[in-house]
Design an enzyme around this catalytic site. Structure first.
Site, short mmCIF file in Angstrom:
data_model
loop_
_atom_site.label_atom_id
_atom_site.label_comp_id
_atom_site.label_asym_id
_atom_site.label_seq_id
_atom_site.Cartn_x
_atom_site.Cartn_y
_atom_site.Cartn_z
N HIS A 73 0.83 -1.42 0.05
CA HIS A 73 -0.11 -0.01 -0.06
C HIS A 73 0.96 1.27 0.03
O HIS A 73 0.49 2.18 -0.85
CB HIS A 73 -1.02 0.13 1.18
CG HIS A 73 -1.92 1.08 1.34
ND1 HIS A 73 -1.45 2.46 1.82
CD2 HIS A 73 -3.17 1.41 0.85
CE1 HIS A 73 -2.35 3.29 1.76
NE2 HIS A 73 -3.40 2.58 1.33
N ASP A 74 1.65 1.07 0.86
CA ASP A 74 2.63 2.41 1.04
C ASP A 74 4.06 2.30 0.15
O ASP A 74 4.85 3.17 0.34
CB ASP A 74 3.14 2.66 2.54
CG ASP A 74 1.93 3.47 3.16
OD1 ASP A 74 0.77 3.44 2.69
OD2 ASP A 74 2.04 3.39 4.44
N THR A 75 4.30 1.25 -0.39
CA THR A 75 5.33 0.78 -1.17
C THR A 75 5.14 0.65 -2.65
O THR A 75 4.59 1.54 -3.34
CB THR A 75 6.27 -0.12 -0.33
OG1 THR A 75 5.06 -1.38 -0.17
CG2 THR A 75 6.49 0.35 0.85
#
Ligand SMILES: *[C@@H]1O[C@H](CO)[C@@H](O)[C@H](O)[C@H]1NC(C)=O
Ligand SMILES: *[C@@H]1O[C@H](CO)[C@@H](O)[C@H](O)[C@H]1NC(C)=O
Ligand SMILES: *[C@@H]1O[C@H](CO)[C@@H](O)[C@H](O)[C@H]1NC(C)=O
Ligand SMILES: *[C@@H]1O[C@H](CO)[C@@H](O)[C@H](O)[C@H]1NC(C)=O
Length: 305
Positions: free
Chosen positions: A205-207
């Site tokens: 998700h954040d990567t």
């Protein structure tokens, strides 16, 4: 996972101690409490975020999940909503409940846990833990109440949105810190249904898909190649949605002893059957003869094993 893992660990200790004893399993054999399933005795779900099939299949670590005879690459699997949350609901309740956002919802419906518990099938959702109670905030917190950044979110932990779970301390006790997965393996106490949500970095998700793939390689592969662990197991690795397209075509891999091996033991075997995320609860229900939630699980196509 590291940050919140360590910090939430202390908070989770009480819930570990008070949890009902689970059946012995894995390296330590099986005990009497085990509820035998038609095709598998354990279901392991691991979900990543926000990437379409074509983005994921080019990653060697995700593609490599099915580089074994006892696996299937699902080439025709679709998420059922947008954004993330309705898809998480689909996997445990067979319905999106009409949700079209990632806001906080408190739902009156049933989940697969109602069916599993009725048949005595043990379960855990990992990871989310806050002081041994159901955590209902938007983000995870340290024991001192400070929000943990880039760790876990309520929207990725669908069970806590259900009122019949929020109000049941025994069920809240089953929503545990990620560390319990490794402890349960070491102790031989893995439950039969495991809903595992990697943190916001590891779930991509954040990567990126590549970051998630590397996490598959470094964290999951040792377990997925552990013969004792994977015997009679069905692992399902997938993505919650394809953020970029309307058709929501997602990656899916079925792995483990529950998956039949074709003559000649070919690897990277594909299954082109059209499936949706509703196929997941259907597969579990069929396996343990649980009946139906009466939602879109009812007529969903179960995974061919
Ligand atoms: C299976 O797919 C993986 C990933 O694309 C690839 O590395 C591997 O060589 C393939 N295995 C076989 C036996 O074709
Ligand atoms: C699920 O089933 C109901 C009817 O039973 C339907 O209204 C709904 O659109 C279906 N789809 C989703 C994505 O939940
Ligand atoms: C709360 O705990 C975390 C982790 O130990 C720490 O980083 C943070 O500074 C603490 N916040 C407060 C307000 O004490
Ligand atoms: C595993 O066993 C250890 C040692 O007995 C215990 O402290 C721990 O709570 C157990 N973990 C789980 C998840 O049951």
């Amino acid at each position: 996972m590291k940050v919140s893992g360590i910090l939430a660990a202390a908070a989770c200790l009480t819930s570990i101690a008070s949890a009902a004893p689970l059946e012995l399993w894995g390296h330590h054999g099986q005990s009497n409490n085990l509820v035998k399933g038609k095709s598998f005795d354990r279901f392991l779900f691991v979900v990543f975020e926000n990437a379409g099939y074509n983005q994921v299949i080019v990653d060697p670590n995700f593609a490599g999940l099915t580089d074994r005879p006892d696996a299937r690459l699902l080439t025709n699997l679709y998420a059922v909503g947008k954004p993330s949350l309705p898809n998480y609901f689909a996997t445990i309740a067979g319905s999106t409940f009409g949700v079209r956002d990632d806001a906080e919802h408190n739902l009156g419906g049933m989940t697969i846990v109602d069916l599993l518990e009725a048949k005595g099938v043990s379960w855990k959702e990992l990871p989310l833990c806050s002081q041994g109670t159901c955590y209902l905030g938007a983000t995870d917190v340290y024991a001192n109440g400070t929000a943990v950044k880039s760790s876990y979110r309520r929207v990725d932990n669908p069970f806590v949105s259900f009122i019949n779970l929020q109000n049941n301390p025994n069920r809240c006790d089953k929503i545990v810190n990620a560390k319990e997965f490794e402890q349960d393996i070491a102790n031989g106490t893995l439950p039969q249904f495991i809903y595992y949500i990697p943190n916001l970095k590891n779930n991509a998700h954040d990567t990126s898909v590549a970051y998630g793939g590397n996490y598959v390689k470094t964290f999951w592969n040792k377990y997925l190649h552990d013969k004792a662990l994977m015997k009679n197991t069905l692992a399902f690795f997938t993505f919650d949605e394809d953020e970029d397209t309307e058709h929501n075509h997602i990656f899916g891999a079925l792995i483990g002893g529950a998956v039949s091996v074709k003559p000649g033991s070919p690897k990277n075997v594909t299954d082109n059957t059209p499936y949706t995320l509703f196929s997941m609860p259907k597969t579990i229900e069929d396996n343990w003869n649980l009946g139906s939630l009466g939602t879109n699980d009812t007529f969903a196509t179960p995974f061919k094993l």
